[in-house]
Design a protein around this motif. Structure first.
Motif, short mmCIF file in Angstrom:
data_model
loop_
_atom_site.label_atom_id
_atom_site.label_comp_id
_atom_site.label_asym_id
_atom_site.label_seq_id
_atom_site.Cartn_x
_atom_site.Cartn_y
_atom_site.Cartn_z
N LEU A 67 -15.07 -45.78 -62.10
CA LEU A 67 -14.26 -45.42 -63.27
C LEU A 67 -14.90 -44.27 -64.06
N GLN A 68 -16.24 -44.29 -64.15
CA GLN A 68 -16.91 -43.20 -64.80
C GLN A 68 -16.66 -41.87 -64.07
N ALA A 69 -16.60 -41.94 -62.74
CA ALA A 69 -16.29 -40.75 -61.96
C ALA A 69 -14.88 -40.26 -62.25
N ALA A 73 -13.83 -36.65 -63.76
CA ALA A 73 -12.85 -35.79 -63.10
C ALA A 73 -11.73 -35.38 -64.05
N ILE A 74 -11.43 -36.21 -65.05
CA ILE A 74 -10.38 -35.89 -66.02
C ILE A 74 -10.84 -34.78 -66.96
N ALA A 543 -9.64 -29.19 -59.80
CA ALA A 543 -9.80 -30.29 -60.76
C ALA A 543 -8.86 -31.45 -60.43
N PHE A 544 -7.58 -31.14 -60.10
CA PHE A 544 -6.63 -32.19 -59.72
C PHE A 544 -7.10 -32.89 -58.44
N SER A 545 -7.57 -32.14 -57.49
CA SER A 545 -8.05 -32.74 -56.24
C SER A 545 -9.22 -33.68 -56.51
N ALA A 546 -10.12 -33.27 -57.39
CA ALA A 546 -11.28 -34.11 -57.71
C ALA A 546 -10.83 -35.39 -58.40
N LEU A 547 -9.80 -35.30 -59.29
CA LEU A 547 -9.30 -36.50 -59.96
C LEU A 547 -8.66 -37.46 -58.97
#
Length: 576
Positions: A67-69, A73-74, A543-547
């Motif tokens: 969840l921290q990840a 990512a957000i 950024a979207f891909s990481a989220l």
């Protein structure tokens, strides 16, 4: 007698009898075991619950990390710069590279790199003026008929006319032999460090039967020249003298051609950068363990023999100011001493009296120190440490006549000095390389380098621009001994960049951030190139891909089969 507890007894010839418990028949061991089992039975459910809770706690910790990840990512998606990112694309990235932030304005720009920033540097410099090989200094040269000169070297020039052990090498040549090969001929050259000179060794090479190789000296380097284009072999495993290593011929520069050549890689008198600085015989110093002028103990003049003598005067700088013609003086029968009378040379700080036994057929001379009184009595003679000076030569160095004479060497001393305000200490155990390393790791913001090929020190500012390097003498003479203290500095320059023909911008670095808003240029060479600034959607996509990856990883952790059973079937259950 009563019996209690458990024990054994035996009947002669029969098996032992075992009593468990009291004679009353109670089995106390069995009773204790059963009571213990009943007690532990109540612990089993608790142990199981503890294990379950431990597993659940581990799962919760793992999910928390996931969840921290997700939160991390957000974060980029909350930054406006992610959606306003710009891309900097040079047409010619060999002239400059560029990065742009969200404040950069999209468009096409002409970037003219007119000048790169350069740092200020300084080099050891005294070698510009040739001086006597007897005098210590950077760039010292032998004052023969045609003095040799090279600029910016730390070590003295080797003297080709005196014994190898006194010639001025940082490492003394050893007695033995070395090998040169050419056209199938292997020539063994014998070296006597106490008698041979550089010139005599070169003569042995030049006269080696069938070798076809000529040795010559120029610029304090030996060059071996073949009579044809065939290569010269330098050294062999059977060599017992280090002469080829000391003269830097083993690592020499080979040049093919109609006449193949091999030249010393470094000049002969180059310093030893790993030797202790404060020892005069190793760096910037005296050629070595030269004998003290005077009469050696143990030898006496031969009564009745004729001795040839010659007197040389020398000044405070070690230069010969006058040489008298040879004179033959005979010792009287039964008298084993002679008195040499001479006219003191005007301006001389001392004299050398050279003496050899003509009757005995000696061809080399012993040198005897004399003052300026006009006479010296000689009663002792030794065949050791002999020289063969070239007489009647004025303006030359005393070292051309006898090793170890002339002014005292300049020896780096223990103490401190400063560069750009930072202090550095010279210890008694320091070498030239250790001092360079200390400078590089200190706070002066400079790079110090000793070049073995050039035998020179350079100090260079790490930053570009027209900023001089500040030197402070301090309590050590290191900077003056290496002539960095007063050497002329090559002052650096600023970078010069123009955008779309506007007046140029100057900076002290090749990283320029003020030429174009939101753009940082890294200058590589002069030239003109177009720079395109455009919108860059890649950071938002990344950024979207990481989220998505973070969310998927969290979901997989919550509901996969490896998670504690309490989290299966997409619900949380209270353990029974």
């Amino acid at each position: 007698m009563g019996i209690s507890g458990a024990g054994t007894s035996s009947i002669p010839g029969g098996a032992p009898i075992t009593f468990s418990g009291l004679v009353s028949g109670l089995d106390e061991s069995s009773i204790i075991q059963k009571l213990t089992s009943l007690t532990r039975l109540s612990e089993a459910p608790l142990s199981g619950q503890i294990a379950t809770l431990s597993n659940q706690n581990g799962s919760l910790n793992t999910i928390n990390a996931k969840l921290q990840a997700v939160l991390s990512a957000i974060s980029p998606l909350l930054q406006s710069s992610t959606f306003l990112a710009k891309l900097a694309s040079p047409a010619d990235s060999s002239i400059f590279t560029a990065t742009a932030n969200s404040t950069a304005v999209s468009g096409s720009y002409s970037i003219n790199v007119q000048q790169l920033a350069s740092p200020t540097s300084v080099f050891s410099q005294t070698g510009v003026t040739p001086v006597s090989s007897a005098a210590q200094g950077i760039g010292t040269a032998v004052n023969n008929a045609a003095p040799q000169t090279i600029a910016n070297v730390l070590g003295r020039f080797a003297d080709p006319d005196i014994q190898l052990q006194y010639a001025g090498f940082s490492t003394t040549p050893t007695t033995g032999n070395f090998t040169l090969s050419h056209n199938g001929v292997n020539a063994t050259i014998v070296v006597d460090a106490t008698a041979d000179s550089i010139n005599s060794i070169m003569n042995k090479i030049n006269t080696a039967p069938g070798l076809g190789v000529t040795a010559s000296l120029a610029g304090d380097k030996i060059t071996l020249t073949a009579a044809d284009a065939n290569p010269i072999g330098v050294g062999a495993s059977s060599d017992t003298s280090n002469f080829l290593n000391v003269t830097n011929l083993t690592t020499g520069v080979s040049v093919p051609g109609p006449n193949f050549t091999v030249t010393s890689a470094v000049h002969l008198g180059a310093v030893n950068p790993t030797a202790v600085l404060t020892q005069a015989s190793t760096v910037l110093a005296d050629p070595g363990a030269a004998p003290v002028l005077g009469l050696a103990a143990g030898g006496t003049l031969v009564a009745g023999d004729n001795y040839e003598v010659e007197v040389l005067g020398f000044n405070a700088n070690g230069y010969v100011t006058q040489a008298s013609p040879p004179t033959v003086i005979a010792t009287a029968a039964g008298n084993q001493s002679i008195t040499v009378n001479y006219a003191p040379v005007a301006g001389a700080t001392g004299h050398l009296v050279y003496i050899r036994d003509v009757t005995a057929g000696e061809t080399t001379y012993q040198a005897v120190a004399a003052d300026t009184s006009g006479n010296v009595t000689i009663s002792s003679h030794t065949p050791g440490n002999r020289v063969n000076p070239t007489f009647n030569e004025t303006g030359g160095s005393v070292a051309n006549f006898f090793p170890g004479t002339g002014p005292a060497p300049t020896v780096p001393t223990v103490g401190s000095f400063t560069i750009n305000g930072s202090s550095f200490t010279v210890k008694s155990t320091d070498t030239l390389l250790s001092v360079m390393n200390n400078i590089n790791s200190g706070g002066a913001n400079v790079s110090a380098l000793y070049s073995s090929n050039l035998d020179s020190i350079s100090i260079t500012n790490k930053n570009g621009g027209a900023t001089a390097i500040s030197f402070g003498a301090g309590t050590s003479n290191f900077l003056s001994a290496t002539d960095l203290l007063t050497a002329p500095q090559s002052i650096g320059g600023q970078s010069k960049v123009s955008v779309n023909g506007a007046p140029p911008i100057f900076t002290n670095s090749n990283t320029v951030a003020n030429a174009l808003t939101g753009v940082t240029l890294t200058l590589l060479k002069t030239g003109i190139s177009t720079l395109a600034i455009s919108n860059n959607g890649q950071p938002a996509a990344d950024a979207f891909s990481a989220l998505l990856r973070a969310v998927n990883a969290t979901e997989n952790e919550v509901f996969n089969d490896s998670t504690s059973p309490v989290f299966k079937n997409k619900q949380l259950t209270q353990p029974a």
